[in-house]
Scaffold this motif. Structure first.
Motif, PDB file in Angstrom:
ATOM      1  N   LEU A 110       1.069   3.549  -4.396  1.00 53.16           N
ATOM      2  CA  LEU A 110       2.605   3.015  -4.418  1.00 53.16           C
ATOM      3  C   LEU A 110       2.755   2.379  -3.091  1.00 53.16           C
ATOM      4  CD1 LEU A 110       5.325   2.969  -5.573  1.00 53.16           C
ATOM      5  CD2 LEU A 110       6.106   5.261  -4.718  1.00 53.16           C
ATOM      6  N   SER A 111       3.034   3.083  -2.033  1.00 53.60           N
ATOM      7  CA  SER A 111       3.065   2.476  -0.690  1.00 53.60           C
ATOM      8  C   SER A 111       2.410   1.147  -0.382  1.00 53.60           C
ATOM      9  CB  SER A 111       2.768   3.384   0.342  1.00 53.60           C
ATOM     10  OG  SER A 111       1.354   3.752   0.507  1.00 53.60           O
ATOM     11  N   MET A 112       1.117   0.844  -0.865  1.00 55.04           N
ATOM     12  CA  MET A 112       0.300  -0.171  -0.592  1.00 55.04           C
ATOM     13  C   MET A 112       1.018  -1.200  -1.669  1.00 55.04           C
ATOM     14  SD  MET A 112      -3.601   0.446   0.403  1.00 55.04           S
ATOM     15  CE  MET A 112      -4.010   1.286  -1.073  1.00 55.04           C
ATOM     16  N   GLY A 113       1.428  -0.946  -2.789  1.00 53.22           N
ATOM     17  CA  GLY A 113       1.812  -1.916  -3.748  1.00 53.22           C
ATOM     18  C   GLY A 113       3.157  -2.487  -3.147  1.00 53.22           C
ATOM     19  N   ILE A 114       3.952  -1.575  -2.368  1.00 53.03           N
ATOM     20  CA  ILE A 114       5.262  -2.205  -1.965  1.00 53.03           C
ATOM     21  C   ILE A 114       5.383  -3.051  -0.854  1.00 53.03           C
ATOM     22  CG2 ILE A 114       7.297  -1.217  -0.658  1.00 53.03           C
ATOM     23  CD1 ILE A 114       7.341   1.417  -2.474  1.00 53.03           C
TER      24      ILE A 114
END
Length: 177
Positions: free
Chosen positions: A164-168
């Motif tokens: 999720l953090s890499m997607g953001i």
């Protein structure tokens, strides 16, 4: 990455921390998790390096083609690995997006914004925005049912939070392209 320094440094910290956690996940006893974590660690550290504010450090002109080659090779590897499971297609899209951003930066050094192809950037933004929303939804039920003494590399909720953090971060980087 173009844009203000503060968000750039936050992206560097987020992506580097994600890369470090993915390295920890490579110690998992599950082979597929180790392989996936290796690709995600490459993405995390690559994103951290690309997110360093341009006002602080401007990479030499040869760095962007090297990034493009590394992430292009990672995209081909993910495409080859997709024969074993469809989730590798996301890794292919992510690595391709990194290669695309590196090529855009190589072709327009010093320009602020507008250096990518609008349709490609838009399609990647739609994909990663959808991915972030899907990851967020998937994260909630996993956190509610976690139990037991799992090791750091075998915690599905942390792996999903990492994704999720890499997607953001990818959405933020594409927005500044």
């Amino acid at each position: 990455m173009h844009g203000p320094a503060s968000p750039g440094w936050l992206l560097v910290a987020l992506c580097a921390a994600t890369g470090v956690y993915c390295l920890l996940r490579m110690r998992s006893h599950v082979e597929e998790q180790r392989r996936t974590a290796g690709g995600e660690a490459l993405m995390g550290f690559g994103m951290a390096a690309m997110a360093v504010p341009a006002a602080v450090f401007t990479p030499p002109s040869w760095a962007w083609p090297v990034y493009a080659a590394v992430f292009g090779a990672a995209a081909l590897h993910a495409l080859w690995s997709a024969r074993a499971g469809g989730h590798h297609l996301h890794h292919m899209v992510g690595a391709s997006a990194m290669a695309y951003m590196a090529i855009a930066m190589a072709l327009s050094p010093g320009h602020h914004g507008g250096s990518g192809v609008p349709y490609v950037t838009g399609a990647l933004l739609v994909y990663f925005t959808g991915y972030v929303l899907l990851c967020g939804v998937r994260l909630v039920p996993v956190a509610a049912r976690v139990g037991g003494a799992a090791g750091w590399g075998d915690r599905p909720e942390l792996a999903r939070a990492c994704r999720l953090s890499m997607g953001i971060a990818m959405v933020a980087m594409l927005l500044t392209l």
